[in-house]
Design a protein around this motif. Structure first.
Motif, PDB file in Angstrom:
ATOM      1  N   THR A 168      17.754  79.896  32.556  1.00 51.55           N
ATOM      2  CA  THR A 168      17.339  81.048  33.352  1.00 51.55           C
ATOM      3  C   THR A 168      18.575  81.746  33.898  1.00 51.55           C
ATOM      4  O   THR A 168      19.429  81.116  34.520  1.00 51.55           O
ATOM      5  CB  THR A 168      16.436  80.625  34.527  1.00 51.55           C
ATOM      6  OG1 THR A 168      17.210  79.957  35.517  1.00 51.55           O
ATOM      7  CG2 THR A 168      15.318  79.709  34.068  1.00 51.55           C
ATOM      8  N   ALA A 169      18.683  83.045  33.633  1.00 54.83           N
ATOM      9  CA  ALA A 169      19.808  83.858  34.122  1.00 54.83           C
ATOM     10  C   ALA A 169      21.150  83.251  33.752  1.00 54.83           C
ATOM     11  O   ALA A 169      22.076  83.225  34.557  1.00 54.83           O
ATOM     12  CB  ALA A 169      19.709  84.049  35.640  1.00 54.83           C
ATOM     13  N   ARG A 189      26.128  85.036  22.474  1.00 51.29           N
ATOM     14  CA  ARG A 189      24.855  85.639  22.840  1.00 51.29           C
ATOM     15  C   ARG A 189      24.137  86.172  21.605  1.00 51.29           C
ATOM     16  O   ARG A 189      22.919  86.025  21.465  1.00 51.29           O
ATOM     17  CB  ARG A 189      25.057  86.762  23.856  1.00 51.29           C
ATOM     18  CG  ARG A 189      23.761  87.132  24.571  1.00 51.29           C
ATOM     19  CD  ARG A 189      23.871  88.409  25.365  1.00 51.29           C
ATOM     20  NE  ARG A 189      24.976  88.442  26.300  1.00 51.29           N
ATOM     21  CZ  ARG A 189      25.272  89.482  27.057  1.00 51.29           C
ATOM     22  NH1 ARG A 189      24.524  90.577  26.977  1.00 51.29           N
ATOM     23  NH2 ARG A 189      26.294  89.455  27.880  1.00 51.29           N
ATOM     24  N   SER A 221      13.206  80.498  27.486  1.00 55.02           N
ATOM     25  CA  SER A 221      14.252  81.361  28.023  1.00 55.02           C
ATOM     26  C   SER A 221      13.675  82.236  29.130  1.00 55.02           C
ATOM     27  O   SER A 221      12.508  82.628  29.076  1.00 55.02           O
ATOM     28  CB  SER A 221      14.852  82.252  26.920  1.00 55.02           C
ATOM     29  OG  SER A 221      13.847  83.049  26.302  1.00 55.02           O
ATOM     30  N   GLU A 260      15.419  85.402  30.903  1.00 60.86           N
ATOM     31  CA  GLU A 260      16.625  86.213  30.967  1.00 60.86           C
ATOM     32  C   GLU A 260      16.272  87.699  31.072  1.00 60.86           C
ATOM     33  O   GLU A 260      15.151  88.106  30.760  1.00 60.86           O
ATOM     34  CB  GLU A 260      17.485  85.994  29.704  1.00 60.86           C
ATOM     35  CG  GLU A 260      17.875  84.549  29.424  1.00 60.86           C
ATOM     36  CD  GLU A 260      18.980  84.044  30.336  1.00 60.86           C
ATOM     37  OE1 GLU A 260      19.603  84.859  31.050  1.00 60.86           O
ATOM     38  OE2 GLU A 260      19.236  82.822  30.328  1.00 60.86           O
ATOM     39  N   PHE A 289      12.899  89.642  34.633  1.00 58.46           N
ATOM     40  CA  PHE A 289      13.331  88.851  33.492  1.00 58.46           C
ATOM     41  C   PHE A 289      12.184  88.753  32.498  1.00 58.46           C
ATOM     42  O   PHE A 289      11.015  88.955  32.853  1.00 58.46           O
ATOM     43  CB  PHE A 289      13.708  87.429  33.916  1.00 58.46           C
ATOM     44  CG  PHE A 289      14.995  87.317  34.678  1.00 58.46           C
ATOM     45  CD1 PHE A 289      15.813  88.407  34.911  1.00 58.46           C
ATOM     46  CD2 PHE A 289      15.389  86.087  35.170  1.00 58.46           C
ATOM     47  CE1 PHE A 289      16.994  88.290  35.614  1.00 58.46           C
ATOM     48  CE2 PHE A 289      16.581  85.949  35.876  1.00 58.46           C
ATOM     49  CZ  PHE A 289      17.377  87.047  36.098  1.00 58.46           C
TER      50      PHE A 289
END
Length: 338
Positions: free
Chosen positions: A261-262, A272, A292, A294, A316
């Motif tokens: 998370t984040a 990424r 995920s 994000e 998110f």
């Protein structure tokens, strides 16, 4: 000093932070973000740092660490940072924004319970920080509808995390937290939340006006700070596979969940871009599920599968195996199913 174009990018970064992230959350950080964006002298100091070290949350936490009053106006913060720049910049180079927000467990809980389906879980967190998100079964949750009426209560005790859910998300809430048999995490620099200075740093990462969130952080540390877990200092690209194998060996009958998370926003660009394919391959090899949570621009492929746009730029995207399940508040305060 960086070329003007790079200074402009940094200024835009701070302005965007103030207007898209801090607005409605922290009046102090709105003022500070707008102030830095228009402050050529301070932007020039930030240019001395590597780009990942120029982020607003890190500057503002470092300023508070060294005594900037918060809540407070821009001028006192600016004067302190410029006066004590060697100390402030050293803190920014040494520390990271490893915000360990256990409130995010409120939005993770429905998908974790769905994955468990009555079986025990093995939780492996990438970017584990101090490990507070590894204990969703040890916290209590109060789910509310948009009018503030109770929808469901899961667990008991302290801390209790409140989360506003839409009607569809309400239908996905579990009756109880799943049982967690194994907990582990991977981090470039794992934190020991029982160390007083480390905990003080985590406190200044909480935005100034959010007194309740700081109190819940302390409560979570009191509950799980010394609880056992397997924490490995390492790199996600290199060390995730071996840690997944270890989880499989130590909890063979548990359903393995790799989650973050984040965190992916802090991966370098190459990792990424490769991450969805890499983690999907590792999960296939180790019979695991990838969860995920994000920002939508961080893992755009996951966000693109959502059936509706996010409620705001602050939300998110909660995904399971690369598919969007919900939009979530960054600190776990809301859950909108998609």
């Amino acid at each position: 000093m960086l070329p003007t174009s790079d200074l402009t990018q940094t200024a835009d970064f701070y302005r965007s932070f103030a207007r898209d992230q801090a607005v409605g959350e922290s009046a102090t950080y709105v003022e500070w973000g707008e102030g830095v964006a228009a402050d050529e002298e301070l932007l020039g100091r930030l240019a001395e740092l590597e780009p990942p070290r120029r982020q607003p949350n890190l500057l503002f936490a470092a300023a508070r660490w060294h005594g900037a009053p918060a809540p407070g106006g821009y001028r006192p913060m600016r004067d302190l940072v410029l006066r004590e720049w060697p100390q402030v910049s050293a803190t920014m180079r040494r520390r990271s924004t490893q915000t360990n927000e256990p409130g995010r467990c409120a939005t993770l809980l429905p998908v974790l319970a769905e994955i468990a389906d009555g079986a025990p879980l093995a939780l492996l967190e990438v970017g584990v920080s101090g490990g507070l998100c590894l204990y969703p079964d040890r916290y209590a949750y109060l789910y509310l509808d948009e009018d503030g009426h109770e929808v469901a209560e899961v667990g008991a005790g302290s801390p209790t995390f409140e989360c506003v859910v839409d009607p569809v998300a309400a239908a996905h809430l579990p009756d109880a937290s799943p049982h967690v048999r194994w907990r582990g995490g991977l981090d470039l620099s794992p934190l020991d939340v029982t160390d007083p200075q480390t905990l003080d740093w985590l406190r200044v990462l909480v935005w100034p006006e959010d007194v309740a969130r700081r109190a819940r952080l302390d409560e979570a540390v009191a509950v799980v700070g010394r609880e056992p877990r397997t924490t490995v200092q390492g790199d996600a690209a290199r060390d995730l596979g071996p840690l997944m194998a270890r989880a499989r060996e130590e909890a063979p009958d548990a359903r393995l969940v790799v989650f973050h998370t984040a965190v992916a926003a802090y991966f370098d660009q190459a990792l990424r871009a490769a991450w969805p394919e890499q983690v999907a391959r590792l999960c296939a090899e180790h019979d695991a599920v990838w969860v995920s949570n994000e920002g939508p621009t961080v893992l755009p492929g996951v966000a693109a599968s959502a059936a509706a746009p996010p409620p705001s730029a602050r939300h998110f995207c909660l995904g399971v195996d690369g598919r969007a399940r919900a939009w979530t508040h960054g600190h776990g305060r809301s859950l909108t199913w998609v």
